[in-house]
Design a protein around this motif. Structure first.
Motif, PDB file in Angstrom:
ATOM      1  N   ASN A 229       4.935   0.481 -12.440  1.00 55.05           N
ATOM      2  CA  ASN A 229       5.065  -0.812 -13.194  1.00 55.05           C
ATOM      3  C   ASN A 229       5.328   0.017 -13.984  1.00 55.05           C
ATOM      4  N   ARG A 230       4.821   1.368 -14.973  1.00 54.12           N
ATOM      5  CA  ARG A 230       4.997   1.915 -16.030  1.00 54.12           C
ATOM      6  C   ARG A 230       5.595   2.803 -16.477  1.00 54.12           C
ATOM      7  N   GLU A 231       6.341   3.605 -15.231  1.00 57.10           N
ATOM      8  CA  GLU A 231       7.967   4.409 -15.489  1.00 57.10           C
ATOM      9  C   GLU A 231       8.701   3.841 -14.779  1.00 57.10           C
ATOM     10  N   LEU A 232       9.052   2.425 -13.918  1.00 61.75           N
ATOM     11  CA  LEU A 232      10.025   2.354 -13.615  1.00 61.75           C
ATOM     12  C   LEU A 232      10.315   0.414 -14.103  1.00 61.75           C
ATOM     13  N   GLY A 233       9.324   0.025 -14.948  1.00 60.17           N
ATOM     14  CA  GLY A 233       9.486  -1.163 -15.098  1.00 60.17           C
ATOM     15  C   GLY A 233       9.034  -2.318 -13.592  1.00 60.17           C
ATOM     16  N   GLY A 234       7.620  -2.019 -13.512  1.00 60.21           N
ATOM     17  CA  GLY A 234       7.590  -2.671 -11.952  1.00 60.21           C
ATOM     18  C   GLY A 234       6.559  -3.925 -12.351  1.00 60.21           C
ATOM     19  N   ASN A 235       7.041  -4.731 -11.697  1.00 62.51           N
ATOM     20  CA  ASN A 235       5.671  -5.946 -12.204  1.00 62.51           C
ATOM     21  C   ASN A 235       4.890  -5.832 -11.239  1.00 62.51           C
ATOM     22  N   PHE A 236       4.293  -5.487 -10.320  1.00 58.67           N
ATOM     23  CA  PHE A 236       3.445  -5.201  -9.128  1.00 58.67           C
ATOM     24  C   PHE A 236       2.139  -5.841  -9.964  1.00 58.67           C
ATOM     25  N   ASP A 237       0.964  -6.590  -9.428  1.00 60.62           N
ATOM     26  CA  ASP A 237       0.136  -7.357  -9.759  1.00 60.62           C
ATOM     27  C   ASP A 237      -0.719  -6.202  -8.827  1.00 60.62           C
ATOM     28  N   LEU A 238      -1.495  -5.392  -9.268  1.00 61.55           N
ATOM     29  CA  LEU A 238      -3.098  -4.518  -9.297  1.00 61.55           C
ATOM     30  C   LEU A 238      -3.703  -5.390  -7.577  1.00 61.55           C
ATOM     31  N   GLU A 239      -3.996  -6.300  -8.945  1.00 56.95           N
ATOM     32  CA  GLU A 239      -5.085  -7.470  -7.992  1.00 56.95           C
ATOM     33  C   GLU A 239      -5.006  -8.123  -6.633  1.00 56.95           C
ATOM     34  N   GLN A 240      -2.815  -7.893  -6.815  1.00 53.71           N
ATOM     35  CA  GLN A 240      -2.328  -8.460  -5.514  1.00 53.71           C
ATOM     36  C   GLN A 240      -2.327  -7.640  -3.850  1.00 53.71           C
ATOM     37  N   PHE A 241      -3.413  -6.226  -4.159  1.00 56.92           N
ATOM     38  CA  PHE A 241      -2.498  -5.623  -3.094  1.00 56.92           C
ATOM     39  C   PHE A 241      -4.117  -4.934  -2.974  1.00 56.92           C
ATOM     40  N   ARG A 242      -4.099  -4.009  -1.451  1.00 56.96           N
ATOM     41  CA  ARG A 242      -5.679  -3.190  -1.083  1.00 56.96           C
ATOM     42  C   ARG A 242      -5.557  -2.744  -0.753  1.00 56.96           C
ATOM     43  N   HIS A 243      -6.160  -1.612  -1.305  1.00 55.31           N
ATOM     44  CA  HIS A 243      -6.269  -0.526   0.193  1.00 55.31           C
ATOM     45  C   HIS A 243      -6.748  -0.717   1.655  1.00 55.31           C
ATOM     46  N   TYR A 244      -5.939   0.373   2.226  1.00 52.81           N
ATOM     47  CA  TYR A 244      -6.186   0.003   3.706  1.00 52.81           C
ATOM     48  C   TYR A 244      -5.905   1.631   4.301  1.00 52.81           C
ATOM     49  N   PRO A 245      -7.140   1.818   4.841  1.00 51.40           N
ATOM     50  CA  PRO A 245      -7.231   3.175   5.291  1.00 51.40           C
ATOM     51  C   PRO A 245      -7.679   3.208   6.851  1.00 51.40           C
ATOM     52  N   LEU A 246      -6.738   4.025   7.675  1.00 49.56           N
ATOM     53  CA  LEU A 246      -6.719   3.658   8.655  1.00 49.56           C
ATOM     54  C   LEU A 246      -6.903   5.294   9.827  1.00 49.56           C
ATOM     55  N   TYR A 247      -8.064   5.942  10.623  1.00 48.00           N
ATOM     56  CA  TYR A 247      -7.854   6.956  11.484  1.00 48.00           C
ATOM     57  C   TYR A 247      -7.085   6.326  12.729  1.00 48.00           C
ATOM     58  N   ASN A 248      -6.777   7.413  13.121  1.00 46.78           N
ATOM     59  CA  ASN A 248      -6.550   7.716  14.590  1.00 46.78           C
ATOM     60  C   ASN A 248      -7.212   9.097  15.346  1.00 46.78           C
ATOM     61  N   PRO A 249      -7.823   9.003  15.459  1.00 45.79           N
ATOM     62  CA  PRO A 249      -8.165   9.996  16.117  1.00 45.79           C
ATOM     63  C   PRO A 249      -7.965  11.301  17.845  1.00 45.79           C
ATOM     64  N   GLN A 250      -6.560   9.800  18.433  1.00 47.43           N
ATOM     65  CA  GLN A 250      -5.326  11.011  18.526  1.00 47.43           C
ATOM     66  C   GLN A 250      -3.999  11.580  18.276  1.00 47.43           C
ATOM     67  N   ASP A 251      -4.106  11.334  17.121  1.00 43.60           N
ATOM     68  CA  ASP A 251      -2.462  11.505  17.006  1.00 43.60           C
ATOM     69  C   ASP A 251      -3.355  12.420  15.352  1.00 43.60           C
ATOM     70  N   GLY A 252      -4.934  12.130  15.729  1.00 40.43           N
ATOM     71  CA  GLY A 252      -6.141  13.495  14.136  1.00 40.43           C
ATOM     72  C   GLY A 252      -4.877  13.085  13.106  1.00 40.43           C
ATOM     73  N   VAL A 253      -4.415  11.777  12.359  1.00 37.34           N
ATOM     74  CA  VAL A 253      -4.189  11.512  11.504  1.00 37.34           C
ATOM     75  C   VAL A 253      -4.580  10.375  10.905  1.00 37.34           C
ATOM     76  N   MET A 254      -5.160  10.302   9.156  1.00 39.52           N
ATOM     77  CA  MET A 254      -5.965  10.074   8.477  1.00 39.52           C
ATOM     78  C   MET A 254      -4.322   9.204   7.979  1.00 39.52           C
ATOM     79  N   ARG A 255      -3.996   7.556   7.774  1.00 39.83           N
ATOM     80  CA  ARG A 255      -3.092   6.742   7.173  1.00 39.83           C
ATOM     81  C   ARG A 255      -3.755   6.585   6.353  1.00 39.83           C
ATOM     82  N   SER A 256      -2.698   6.143   4.739  1.00 38.78           N
ATOM     83  CA  SER A 256      -3.520   4.855   4.049  1.00 38.78           C
ATOM     84  C   SER A 256      -2.334   4.189   3.820  1.00 38.78           C
ATOM     85  N   TYR A 257      -2.612   2.956   3.471  1.00 38.07           N
ATOM     86  CA  TYR A 257      -1.898   2.662   3.349  1.00 38.07           C
ATOM     87  C   TYR A 257      -1.999   0.820   2.172  1.00 38.07           C
ATOM     88  N   LEU A 258      -1.660   0.545   1.054  1.00 38.01           N
ATOM     89  CA  LEU A 258      -1.502  -0.592   0.047  1.00 38.01           C
ATOM     90  C   LEU A 258      -0.716  -1.471   1.004  1.00 38.01           C
TER      91      LEU A 258
END
Ligand code: SAM
Length: 344
Positions: A229-258
């Motif tokens: 929003n600040r650097e590229l003039g976006g209009n993301f409404d932060l209230e309309q996105f949520r943080h979602y983390p997910l760990y896969n113990p088989q490949d050992g990768v912690m992934r984070s999403y919005l």
């Protein structure tokens, strides 16, 4: 001294950010590169994350370095002058344990922290100038490989590279090998690499570290949208996105999403483009790969490193692995072509 010569000028940096955002948000599975987390606010939020009770990584590595500082320094400082290069140094909280030990034993070295975050490098330079004035510091603002290339051309002499804080975990599996092999290609026999690795462990402990109760990690992840929003003039409404983390113990990768909480359009002025989000569509923002010790050893050996020592905390959550470059290892690592040695 802070060397800004490698920092892309403002316009180029913003253009690169715009290109990466456009590419990532135009894919069927949307993504944004995690290196853009660290603007001024992102760096400050990461410092808060390191203090969280759930974020065991910093405390564990702090313990490893504190408990083993004499041995580590003994093993990598050796005799004679060397350059201590700290890739992705951030606030260098843990590196300072090693710096103090080196200063106490009057080792001949200069400290070269490298980071894409100009705020982080400015703060670090100031804090070292005040707190450890006896150490010669040249902070570099730039990408890992830009900096390594510059160092190879401009700094002769022995090199000890630090890659702490499980930074290697942010690469995908094939990228981490390319990264390590590229670092190896810049080093000579006698040089060393000390790398921090987050180890496999109870998945709940890992998941909590990326989903803290106070919501600091969520704010850190969402800050990426604020930066757009600040650097590229976006209009993301932060209230309309949520943080979602997910760990896969088989490949050992912690992934984070919005994750988009509703169907919506987001307009980015500098791209003159709208991006459509279906309800609950996700943007992949970060990988954090956890390793086993045999995997790390194999990774290093595949790139022509020799495993010298492994240091761990008492709970075996985290390891700092010391690799050396031996005379016999002085060959181009397998599986890497010349055009992949330099990355942006
Ligand atoms: C997870 S923090 C780790 C900081 C510190 N090494 C530690 O162990 O606490 C990652 C740091 O790497 C920097 N970074 C991320 N990607 C980078 C890149 N491609 N080139 C240079 N620095 C990068 C970030 O700005 C951030 O300060």
């Amino acid at each position: 001294m802070i060397d800004l010569s490698l920092k892309k000028n403002g316009d180029n940096a913003t253009a690169a950010f715009a290109t990466d955002v456009n590419y990532g948000l135009s894919q069927d599975q949307k993504s944004l590169p995690s290196r853009y987390f660290y603007d001024g606010k992102g760096s400050r939020l990461f410092q808060k994350i390191m203090d969280l009770p759930e974020y065991y990584l910093t405390r564990s590595e702090y313990e490893v370095l504190t408990e083993n500082k004499e041995t580590i320094i003994e093993e990598f400082a050796g005799e004679g002058f060397f350059h201590l290069i700290d890739l992705g140094a951030g606030d260098a909280l843990k590196t300072k344990i090693l710096l103090q030990q080196l200063a106490d034993r009057h080792s001949a070295f200069n400290y070269i922290p490298v980071d894409i975050s100009v705020d982080a490098m400015q703060q670090l330079s100031n804090s070292l100038h005040t707190g450890m004035p006896e150490i010669s510091v040249q902070a570099i603002v730039g990408e890992y490989f830009q900096a390594l290339e510059w160092l190879q051309a401009n700094k002769t002499g022995r090199k000890v590279v630090l890659f702490l804080g499980s930074n290697i975990g942010n690469f995908k599996a094939d990228e981490s090998r390319d990264f390590l092999c590229s670092v190896r290609a810049y080093l000579q026999p006698g040089d060393k690499l000390l790398m921090g690795i987050d180890l496999h462990k109870d998945p709940d402990i890992i998941l909590r570290a990326y989903d803290d109760a106070a919501g600091v990690t969520a704010a850190f992840n969402l800050n990426l949208l604020r930066r757009i929003n600040r650097e590229l003039g976006g209009n993301f409404d932060l209230e309309q996105f949520r943080h979602y983390p997910l760990y896969n113990p088989q490949d050992g990768v912690m992934r984070s999403y919005l994750v988009s909480k509703k169907e919506q359009e987001v307009y980015i002025r500098d791209l003159r483009k709208s991006f459509h989000f279906a309800a609950w569509e996700a943007i992949h923002t970060e990988n954090s790969h956890k390793y086993t010790l045999p995997q790390v050893k194999e990774l290093g050996m595949a790139c022509g490193f020799t495993l010298q020592s492994v240091f761990q905390d008492n709970n075996h959550r985290f390891a700092d692995v010391l690799f050396s470059v031996e005379e016999d290892d002085n060959r181009k690592p397998e599986g890497i072509s010349d055009d992949r040695l330099i990355k942006d």
